[in-house]
Design a protein around this motif. Structure first.
Motif, mmCIF file in Angstrom:
data_model
loop_
_atom_site.group_PDB
_atom_site.id
_atom_site.type_symbol
_atom_site.label_atom_id
_atom_site.label_comp_id
_atom_site.label_asym_id
_atom_site.label_seq_id
_atom_site.Cartn_x
_atom_site.Cartn_y
_atom_site.Cartn_z
ATOM 1 N N UNK A 20 0.873 -1.082 0.002
ATOM 2 C CA UNK A 20 0.042 -0.062 -0.064
ATOM 3 C C UNK A 20 0.912 1.178 -0.096
ATOM 4 N N UNK A 21 1.823 1.313 0.706
ATOM 5 C CA UNK A 21 2.845 2.384 0.908
ATOM 6 C C UNK A 21 3.536 2.521 -0.264
ATOM 7 N N UNK A 26 2.233 6.367 -6.184
ATOM 8 C CA UNK A 26 2.410 6.305 -7.579
ATOM 9 C C UNK A 26 1.103 6.400 -8.294
ATOM 10 N N UNK A 27 -0.063 6.125 -7.539
ATOM 11 C CA UNK A 27 -1.363 6.215 -7.937
ATOM 12 C C UNK A 27 -1.649 7.597 -8.401
ATOM 13 N N UNK A 28 -1.717 8.488 -7.562
ATOM 14 C CA UNK A 28 -2.096 9.753 -7.956
ATOM 15 C C UNK A 28 -1.410 10.908 -7.331
ATOM 16 N N UNK A 29 -1.063 11.792 -7.977
ATOM 17 C CA UNK A 29 -0.217 13.108 -7.528
ATOM 18 C C UNK A 29 -0.255 13.378 -6.296
ATOM 19 N N UNK A 31 -1.176 12.133 -3.637
ATOM 20 C CA UNK A 31 -0.481 11.180 -2.703
ATOM 21 C C UNK A 31 0.850 10.831 -2.764
ATOM 22 N N UNK A 32 1.477 11.395 -3.651
ATOM 23 C CA UNK A 32 3.014 11.390 -3.707
ATOM 24 C C UNK A 32 3.657 12.080 -2.580
ATOM 25 N N UNK A 33 3.225 13.213 -2.047
ATOM 26 C CA UNK A 33 3.733 13.989 -0.949
ATOM 27 C C UNK A 33 3.072 13.767 0.189
ATOM 28 N N UNK A 34 2.139 12.743 0.230
ATOM 29 C CA UNK A 34 1.296 12.476 1.632
ATOM 30 C C UNK A 34 2.438 11.757 2.576
ATOM 31 N N UNK A 35 2.161 12.022 3.834
ATOM 32 C CA UNK A 35 2.517 11.238 4.983
ATOM 33 C C UNK A 35 2.563 9.882 5.028
ATOM 34 N N UNK A 36 3.261 9.031 5.207
ATOM 35 C CA UNK A 36 3.141 7.637 5.273
ATOM 36 C C UNK A 36 2.012 7.169 6.237
ATOM 37 N N UNK A 37 2.027 7.867 7.355
ATOM 38 C CA UNK A 37 1.121 7.888 8.364
ATOM 39 C C UNK A 37 -0.189 8.017 8.031
#
Length: 53
Positions: A20-21, A26-29, A31-37
């Motif tokens: 998932x992480x 890679x799925x949507x821009x 989410x690219x900068x989202x915190x893994x938490x």
């Protein structure tokens, strides 16, 4: 009707937390900068390893 349109049956399994992480950024821009938490939180509260959820 569906069976006449599907050539090969595919079996899908839930994504592991590590996958998932790896996949979601890679799925949507956005989410690219989202915190893994945040990704882990969203998965555990909504998707449960189901990519389309």
């Amino acid at each position: 009707m569906l069976s006449s349109r599907v050539f090969i049956r595919q079996q899908f399994t839930r994504l592991t937390p590590d996958k998932v992480l790896e996949a979601i950024p890679l799925f949507h821009p956005p989410w690219a900068d989202a915190d893994p938490e945040d990704i882990t939180f969203a998965d555990s509260h909504a998707a449960h390893g189901n990519f389309r959820a």
